[in-house]
Design a protein around this motif. Structure first.
Motif, PDB file in Angstrom:
ATOM      1  N   MET A 301       0.675  -1.175   0.008  1.00  0.00           N
ATOM      2  CA  MET A 301       0.095   0.171  -0.180  1.00  0.00           C
ATOM      3  C   MET A 301       0.826   1.147  -0.161  1.00  0.00           C
ATOM      4  SD  MET A 301      -2.728  -1.695   0.022  1.00  0.00           S
ATOM      5  CE  MET A 301      -3.880  -0.264  -0.226  1.00  0.00           C
ATOM      6  N   PRO A 304       2.090   3.070   5.882  1.00  0.00           N
ATOM      7  CA  PRO A 304       2.322   2.003   6.510  1.00  0.00           C
ATOM      8  C   PRO A 304       0.814   1.357   6.922  1.00  0.00           C
ATOM      9  CG  PRO A 304       3.348   4.148   7.283  1.00  0.00           C
ATOM     10  CD  PRO A 304       2.573   4.138   6.213  1.00  0.00           C
ATOM     11  N   PRO A 342       5.869 -12.117   8.579  1.00  0.00           N
ATOM     12  CA  PRO A 342       6.955 -12.058   7.453  1.00  0.00           C
ATOM     13  C   PRO A 342       6.906 -13.474   6.704  1.00  0.00           C
ATOM     14  CG  PRO A 342       7.800 -10.726   9.170  1.00  0.00           C
ATOM     15  CD  PRO A 342       6.529 -11.479   9.820  1.00  0.00           C
ATOM     16  N   ALA A 346       5.884 -13.704   2.769  1.00  0.00           N
ATOM     17  CA  ALA A 346       7.160 -14.234   1.985  1.00  0.00           C
ATOM     18  C   ALA A 346       6.765 -15.057   0.891  1.00  0.00           C
ATOM     19  CB  ALA A 346       8.419 -14.856   2.624  1.00  0.00           C
ATOM     20  N   GLY A 352      14.848 -12.876  -5.578  1.00  0.00           N
ATOM     21  CA  GLY A 352      15.620 -12.148  -6.262  1.00  0.00           C
ATOM     22  C   GLY A 352      15.235 -10.860  -5.817  1.00  0.00           C
ATOM     23  N   ALA A 353      15.353  -9.908  -7.093  1.00  0.00           N
ATOM     24  CA  ALA A 353      14.904  -8.488  -6.706  1.00  0.00           C
ATOM     25  C   ALA A 353      13.464  -8.136  -6.430  1.00  0.00           C
ATOM     26  CB  ALA A 353      15.202  -7.354  -7.731  1.00  0.00           C
ATOM     27  N   ALA A 355      11.637 -10.297  -4.449  1.00  0.00           N
ATOM     28  CA  ALA A 355      11.508 -10.647  -3.150  1.00  0.00           C
ATOM     29  C   ALA A 355      11.819  -9.478  -2.219  1.00  0.00           C
ATOM     30  CB  ALA A 355      12.314 -11.882  -2.921  1.00  0.00           C
ATOM     31  N   GLN A 356      12.946  -8.759  -2.545  1.00  0.00           N
ATOM     32  CA  GLN A 356      13.787  -7.909  -2.007  1.00  0.00           C
ATOM     33  C   GLN A 356      12.606  -6.708  -1.913  1.00  0.00           C
ATOM     34  OE1 GLN A 356      14.993  -4.916  -3.562  1.00  0.00           O
ATOM     35  NE2 GLN A 356      15.521  -3.989  -1.557  1.00  0.00           N
ATOM     36  N   MET A 359       9.520  -7.672   0.438  1.00  0.00           N
ATOM     37  CA  MET A 359       9.570  -7.957   1.811  1.00  0.00           C
ATOM     38  C   MET A 359      10.134  -6.674   2.738  1.00  0.00           C
ATOM     39  SD  MET A 359       8.642 -10.837   2.445  1.00  0.00           S
ATOM     40  CE  MET A 359       8.813 -10.913   3.910  1.00  0.00           C
ATOM     41  N   GLU A 360      10.935  -5.798   1.845  1.00  0.00           N
ATOM     42  CA  GLU A 360      11.561  -4.496   2.569  1.00  0.00           C
ATOM     43  C   GLU A 360      10.541  -3.633   2.654  1.00  0.00           C
ATOM     44  OE1 GLU A 360      15.179  -3.081   1.248  1.00  0.00           O
ATOM     45  OE2 GLU A 360      16.007  -4.963   1.534  1.00  0.00           O
ATOM     46  N   TYR A 362       7.241  -4.792   3.953  1.00  0.00           N
ATOM     47  CA  TYR A 362       6.348  -5.487   4.604  1.00  0.00           C
ATOM     48  C   TYR A 362       5.447  -4.737   5.458  1.00  0.00           C
ATOM     49  CZ  TYR A 362       4.632  -8.284   8.267  1.00  0.00           C
ATOM     50  OH  TYR A 362       3.726  -8.929   9.343  1.00  0.00           O
ATOM     51  N   SER A 363       5.981  -3.464   6.006  1.00  0.00           N
ATOM     52  CA  SER A 363       5.096  -2.854   6.960  1.00  0.00           C
ATOM     53  C   SER A 363       3.968  -2.041   6.048  1.00  0.00           C
ATOM     54  CB  SER A 363       5.938  -1.587   7.391  1.00  0.00           C
ATOM     55  OG  SER A 363       6.669  -0.683   6.536  1.00  0.00           O
TER      56      SER A 363
ATOM     57  N   LEU B  36      21.348 -14.155  -3.300  1.00  0.00           N
ATOM     58  CA  LEU B  36      20.608 -13.927  -4.598  1.00  0.00           C
ATOM     59  C   LEU B  36      19.288 -14.037  -4.274  1.00  0.00           C
ATOM     60  CD1 LEU B  36      23.446 -14.963  -7.251  1.00  0.00           C
ATOM     61  CD2 LEU B  36      22.709 -12.698  -6.581  1.00  0.00           C
ATOM     62  N   LEU B  37      18.822 -15.323  -3.699  1.00  0.00           N
ATOM     63  CA  LEU B  37      17.490 -15.630  -3.722  1.00  0.00           C
ATOM     64  C   LEU B  37      16.714 -14.362  -2.924  1.00  0.00           C
ATOM     65  CD1 LEU B  37      17.408 -19.463  -2.726  1.00  0.00           C
ATOM     66  CD2 LEU B  37      16.651 -18.270  -4.800  1.00  0.00           C
TER      67      LEU B  37
END
Lengths: 510, 152
Positions: A301, A304, A342, A346, A352-353, A355-356, A359-360, A362-363, B36-37
């Protein structure tokens, strides 16, 4: 006063399982002065054992015996899955109990009507809601709206939904029945550490114990139900904590082991009289296995949300809970809030990117669960592996399950609505995982109630068509799944069944 | 982490010294793959090492799993045309993409995903506040403090 009954005491009703169905039917019988022995395969936790740690709680209360095929999420502990459930308590609607009449013939289904009406069930829904402290009923306020629910509500309103509520959740909105109000802890599915969420562990079971008509045996796993030459059940063989087998004699038996284990137990109880499994002359035992449309949509969203703060499933949107074939499918679904820690969030992260990013943020994450009707199919079934045995030497359950085209069409609609809901508020990263088989929390249908004995395993009381003193008291008896989370209906049916058993005993016919 | 016992045994067996070097090479490759994952720049290698540990301990006692991990790295080496770990980051990613349907990839992804996002250091990075019962839940700690939703 907890009682102790002799193994040879054949006046007792043996209830197998202490969850929503077993715990309730056992307490209801004990309250009426009927002697009950409750066999529970797992151990008995106290609230002090319930901690905010998903992994540890899964070890403490999960059912980890080996299974094959579609995954399920069961508990082996006093309280069963009422320890792990989210607390959602919608009622079935009138058309859902008349699925065959309402939807018509559907290809590749074994659709039937329930052999009872909503009118008959309603007084028991009332009793169940009072027992469980369901929010928005019995004078209890709706649950407090957390930030995550407010996101769901705002998005739902933007796309035209109006029936959005935090009522119908069996979590105390205020102190009730000796249990505290919800403190918005946020670990509902790891067990409620303060007992604000209804679980039979700290309601039905201790209440039954105060009657003086109830014995709970823990670490007592039923492995066979015995019968006499007339085909009446006479006792239950169980394995104690040391692996020693015993038989508890019984006047009647109520099976409530949660669908997979209910099937296994009845199949294991085969005999020359019941060569295909106990109460299975219809061949329906283990078939018509249903587990709901169960898919998640999650989104990042613009601001937060902190979805972890507070009740995981605080409420839902009911506008799509109706039968309207113009949508391209029969039956309906609910959009339910789904707060995720989390490690669950997940699962939609990819890698990879992708996921990053996911997850970053998440809030800022929000999520919902789409829960909808899943029609019965004979090919969706639970059976036993012909040769492979588990660590206890019992045949391993095999779960065969695939989505019906109606469920797939519903999923498409529901996922599109879920995505629309979040994008209406400016979410740009919205994800679902429709490629995966959802579900496994809601298990229904393997010993379904049917008016015609050739169509199912049990009658309108959950009593086996083939065996008059054998009852099924869990979600196995559902004739069809409907859209609602099943627990409230399981509890209502268990209360109703206990009334019936008591009545039959008074009449001298059981 | 290789236990001291297994190191001691290896040291006494001629020819196995190569085996331990091979283990270390594999370990580094798995560590690289874990990052990398789920590539979080804010996390140092120590976190990814923690996260891999349970899988490696399991592999120590499970020959089949150990074999699968070894075969997985060999598969990556083959995809990278030699040594995957010394290939360029882009080639490493491409090789990973080509094996993402393999059982090895799934084993690694599942193991790393669950353990990584259960790690308290990672919670801090992503804004998850964790266990709350000891603080009385979130009832008085902002459970409903959202302030950016559009007013209807």
């Amino acid at each position: 006063m907890p009682r102790e009954y002799d193994l040879n005491d054949d006046r007792v009703v043996v209830v197998i399982g202490s969850g929503a169905g077993g715990g309730t039917v056992a307490n209801e019988l004990a309250q009426k002065g009927i002697d009950v022995v409750c066999l529970e395969a797992g151990g008995r936790l106290t609230l002090a054992d319930v901690v905010n740690d998903y992994r540890l709680m899964n070890e403490r209360m999960g059912w980890h015996d080996e299974r094959r095929g579609a995954g399920v999420w069961l508990c082996k502990t006093v309280g069963g899955t009422t320890m792990r459930w989210s607390g959602c308590c919608p009622r079935l609607l009138v058309h859902e109990l008349r699925a065959r009449s309402t939807y018509g013939a559907m290809d590749d289904t074994t659709l039937i009507d329930w052999p009872l009406t909503l009118e008959e069930l309603e007084p028991y829904y009332d009793q169940a809601e009072a027992k469980m402290g369901v929010s928005g009923t019995n004078g209890l306020p709706p649950l407090a709206e957390n930030s995550h629910f407010k996101v769901l509500k705002a998005g739902a309103r933007r796309i035209g939904y109006r029936d959005i509520t935090t009522s119908h959740i069996a979590i105390n909105s205020v102190a009730y029945d000796g249990r505290p109000g919800c403190q918005q802890i946020g670990f509902c599915n790891a067990g409620c550490a303060i007992g604000a969420k209804w679980s039979t562990l700290y309601t039905e079971v201790p209440k039954a114990e105060t009657t003086g008509h109830f014995e709970l045996r823990t670490h007592a796993m039923a492995i066979r139900i015995n019968h006499d030459e007339r085909g009446r059940v006479t006792g239950v063989v169980f394995r104690d904590v040391d692996g020693v087998l015993h038989e508890q004699r019984a006047r009647a038996v109520c099976v409530a082991c949660n669908v997979v284990e209910t099937t296994r137990l009845l199949l294991l109880s085969e005999s020359s009289l019941f060569p295909d499994g106990l109460a299975n002359s219809s061949g329906h035992l283990g078939r018509n296995y249903m587990r709901h449309l169960a898919q998640g949509v999650s989104a990042i969203m613009p601001g937060p949300v902190n979805q972890h703060r507070g009740t995981a499933q605080t409420g839902f949107v009911r506008d799509e809970h109706r039968h309207d074939p113009r949508r391209g499918f029969a039956g309906g679904y609910l959009l339910e809030l789904s707060g995720q820690p989390p490690f669950v969030f997940a699962r939609k992260a990819g890698w990879g990117a992708d996921a990053q990013r996911w997850m970053e943020n998440y809030s800022h994450g929000a999520g919902l669960l789409l829960c909808g009707e899943d029609p019965p199919q004979a090919s969706n079934r639970i059976g036993l592996h012909p040769t492979d045995k588990d660590a206890l030497g019992l045949p391993i359950p095999v779960l065969e399950y695939s989505l019906h085209p109606n469920t797939k069409a519903m999923m498409q609609h529901a996922v599109a609505q879920g995505r629309e809901l979040y994008s209406s508020l400016g979410a740009t990263d919205i994800r679902d995982n429709t490629d995966q088989l959802g579900g496994g929390c809601h298990n229904m249908g393997v010993a379904r109630m049917s008016a015609d004995p050739s169509d199912g395993v049990t009658n309108r009381w959950g009593q086996a068509h083939d065996v008059p003193n054998l009852f099924v008291s869990d979600g196995s008896v559902f004739s069809t799944s409907g859209a609602p989370n099943p627990t409230l209906t399981i509890v209502a049916l268990a209360i109703r069944q206990a009334d019936h058993i008591a009545e039959r005993m008074t009449q001298g016919t059981l | 982490m290789a236990s001291t016992a297994s190191v001691a045994i290896v040291a006494t067996l001629p020819g196995c010294a190569l085996g331990t070097r091979r283990d270390e090479v594999e370990r580094r490759a798995l560590l690289r793959m874990a990052r990398l994952l789920y590539p979080h720049d804010g996390l140092d290698d120590a976190i990814y090492r923690d996260v891999l540990e349970p899988l490696l301990v399991r592999a120590d006692g499970d020959g089949a799993l150990a074999g699968d991990l070894r075969a997985g790295i060999e598969m990556l080496d083959a995809e990278a045309g030699g040594n995957w770990r010394s290939a360029s980051p882009d080639s490493q990613l491409e090789a990973l993409k080509r094996i993402e349907k393999s059982a090895f990839f799934e084993t690694m992804r599942d193991a790393v995903q669950r353990a990584l996002y259960e790690h308290p250091t990672v919670w801090e990075l992503i804004g998850y506040e964790g266990p709350s019962v000891q603080y009385g839940g979130y009832l008085h700690r902002g459970f409903d403090d959202i302030d950016w939703l559009p007013v209807e």
